[in-house]
Write a protein that holds these residues in place. Structure first.
Motif, PDB file in Angstrom:
ATOM      1  N   LEU A  41       0.836  -1.215   0.000  1.00  0.00           N
ATOM      2  CA  LEU A  41       0.000   0.000   0.000  1.00  0.00           C
ATOM      3  C   LEU A  41       0.870   1.265   0.000  1.00  0.00           C
ATOM      4  O   LEU A  41       0.518   2.267  -0.632  1.00  0.00           O
ATOM      5  N   GLU A  42       1.999   1.195   0.686  1.00  0.00           N
ATOM      6  CA  GLU A  42       2.934   2.320   0.675  1.00  0.00           C
ATOM      7  C   GLU A  42       3.411   2.570  -0.769  1.00  0.00           C
ATOM      8  O   GLU A  42       3.385   3.688  -1.268  1.00  0.00           O
ATOM      9  N   ASP A  43       3.770   1.482  -1.433  1.00  0.00           N
ATOM     10  CA  ASP A  43       4.240   1.590  -2.812  1.00  0.00           C
ATOM     11  C   ASP A  43       3.103   2.065  -3.739  1.00  0.00           C
ATOM     12  O   ASP A  43       3.300   2.910  -4.606  1.00  0.00           O
ATOM     13  N   TYR A  44       1.909   1.530  -3.486  1.00  0.00           N
ATOM     14  CA  TYR A  44       0.741   1.895  -4.300  1.00  0.00           C
ATOM     15  C   TYR A  44       0.407   3.381  -4.125  1.00  0.00           C
ATOM     16  O   TYR A  44       0.013   4.063  -5.072  1.00  0.00           O
ATOM     17  N   SER A  45       0.594   3.874  -2.895  1.00  0.00           N
ATOM     18  CA  SER A  45       0.287   5.293  -2.643  1.00  0.00           C
ATOM     19  C   SER A  45       1.231   6.206  -3.435  1.00  0.00           C
ATOM     20  O   SER A  45       0.910   7.354  -3.698  1.00  0.00           O
ATOM     21  N   ARG A  46       2.382   5.667  -3.809  1.00  0.00           N
ATOM     22  CA  ARG A  46       3.336   6.478  -4.585  1.00  0.00           C
ATOM     23  C   ARG A  46       3.210   6.229  -6.089  1.00  0.00           C
ATOM     24  O   ARG A  46       3.404   7.131  -6.886  1.00  0.00           O
ATOM     25  N   ASN A  47       2.893   4.999  -6.441  1.00  0.00           N
ATOM     26  CA  ASN A  47       2.968   4.631  -7.867  1.00  0.00           C
ATOM     27  C   ASN A  47       1.675   4.102  -8.475  1.00  0.00           C
ATOM     28  O   ASN A  47       1.628   3.854  -9.677  1.00  0.00           O
ATOM     29  N   GLY A  48       0.666   3.882  -7.644  1.00  0.00           N
ATOM     30  CA  GLY A  48      -0.577   3.303  -8.169  1.00  0.00           C
ATOM     31  C   GLY A  48      -0.288   1.990  -8.876  1.00  0.00           C
ATOM     32  O   GLY A  48       0.600   1.231  -8.471  1.00  0.00           O
TER      33      GLY A  48
END
Ligand SMILES: Cc1ncc(COP(=O)(O)O)c(C=O)c1O
Length: 379
Positions: A41-48
């Motif tokens: 989710l951390e990665d998704y919050s930056r890169n979708g």
């Protein structure tokens, strides 16, 4: 190195609150899955969806590779869907049954393995039920008798009964199906991760299962196994954006269907659930699925002994060799199951009341101490 089950117990915060004995119903999340999700989710919050670390084809391939090994098949025969019902419906609808067909089920199958077949009753198909039995041998005899007599098109069953925990001799059942040319279809929700499943060796035509039981995955994620024969024969009732070859280009519409089972992942998937599931599968395969199953049986036998010592009978009492993680406890003479259930619930025990019994199903994150506490509450 001998595995320390205490360490696994500590990975599940639920153990601080409750004694979770309904793992054949729903399970809860452990720290490995929660940590993997947090990182995703951390990665998704930056890169979708442009995340590289959690690229979806790679995640999917890792999930399917673990599952394919577990159930004796290839990744191309597997699809990530939402639940058992959805998968059984894809299969049932795709079979296009007619009044010439007979479907045999076991009495009291879970609804996800009944309604998809009931649908065809309006076309005049016959559905026959094999009555409940109290031992695997009795089931085998009853299945043999019914198949010889009715020569059905389909036998669709759950290899483990969800109410009694009886597990069936699937190798022998599959031989009978091969001999009489019966399509063997499995509701694998209570089987995969819990008892050995050999889809190709048993000649299983198709199987659907949910992720959130013995595989410790998320609610609302399921898996579909489709044999090569079924891929060739079944009509694809739901053709969606992702069922076709060249699915990354939406227009013009396409006619060529994917050769593999992922034609059933008809449109956008729930990727968050995939990550959760991957966390569970990494943990379970890291321990080893054989080891996991043995531990589940060991805990259940322990539980059975404790329960018997308190003068309760169970569905496994006359079956000392039974390898199952589901144990159903009979109320004592004159005892009211609902009152017993009320008492256990008030003590923070999570279990299910099924067919007038208390059904318990431990998983590897439980320890014997917790089972002692449970048994201690039994009046
Ligand atoms: C035998 C069996 N099949 C299927 C399910 C779950 O069905 P679904 O995945 O459609 O929710 C359960 C859940 O208890 C079950 O016991």
């Amino acid at each position: 190195m001998k595995l320390e089950w205490k360490q696994i117990n500590e990975l599940y915060p639920v153990n601080k609150q409750r004694i979770w004995l309904n793992n054949c119903g729903t399970t809860t999340i452990g720290n490995p899955q929660r940590d993997l999700l947090a990182d995703y989710l951390e990665d998704y919050s930056r890169n979708g969806v442009f995340t590289e670390k959690y690229s979806y084809p790679i995640i999917k391939n890792e999930i399917l590779s673990i599952l394919a090994k577990l159930i004796g098949t290839e990744t191309r025969n597997l699809a990530l869907i939402h639940n058992t019902f959805e998968g059984m419906s894809f299969i049932s609808m795709g079979l296009r049954l007619t009044s010439k067909d007979t479907v045999v089920l076991l009495e009291n199958e879970y609804p996800s393995n009944y309604y998809p077949w009931e649908f065809w009753k309006k076309e005049g198909i016959k559905i026959d039920f094999i009555p409940m039995q109290d031992s695997p041998e009795a089931y085998l005899n009853a299945i043999q008798e019914t198949i010889t007599k009715l020569k059905p098109t389909i036998l669709s069953l759950s290899p483990v009964h969800w109410c009694t925990g009886l597990s069936l001799p699937m190798k022998e059942i599959s031989s009978i199906c091969k001999q009489y040319n019966v399509k063997l279809i499995l509701d694998g929700a209570q089987a995969v991760g819990h008892v050995p499943v050999e889809t190709e060796a048993w000649g299983v035509y198709a199987m659907a299962f949910s992720a959130w039981k013995w595989l410790l995955g998320p609610l609302g994620l399921g898996v579909l196994y489709v044999s090569d024969q079924a891929l060739d024969e079944l009509e694809l009732v739901f053709k969606g954006t992702q069922s076709v070859v060249g699915d990354s280009e939406y227009l013009p519409y396409k006619s060529e269907i994917k050769a593999s089972a992922d034609r059933y992942e008809y449109s956008t998937s729930g990727y968050v659930d995939w990550i959760y599931f991957l966390g569970s599968l990494r943990m379970l395969s890291g321990i080893g699925f054989d080891e996991v199953r043995s531990r589940i049986y060991e805990l259940t036998r322990y539980l059975k002994e404790k329960v018997n010592k308190k003068a309760y009978t169970t569905t496994h009492d006359n079956l000392p060799e039974m390898k199952s993680g589901i144990l159903s406890i009979n109320p004592k003479d004159g005892q009211n199951t609902s009152e017993l259930a009320f008492l256990l619930k008030s003590k923070g025990i999570i279990f299910a009341e099924r067919m007038n019994r208390v059904r318990v199903s431990p998983h590897i994150f439980l320890l014997e101490d917790q089972l002692d506490i449970f048994a201690g509450y039994l009046p």
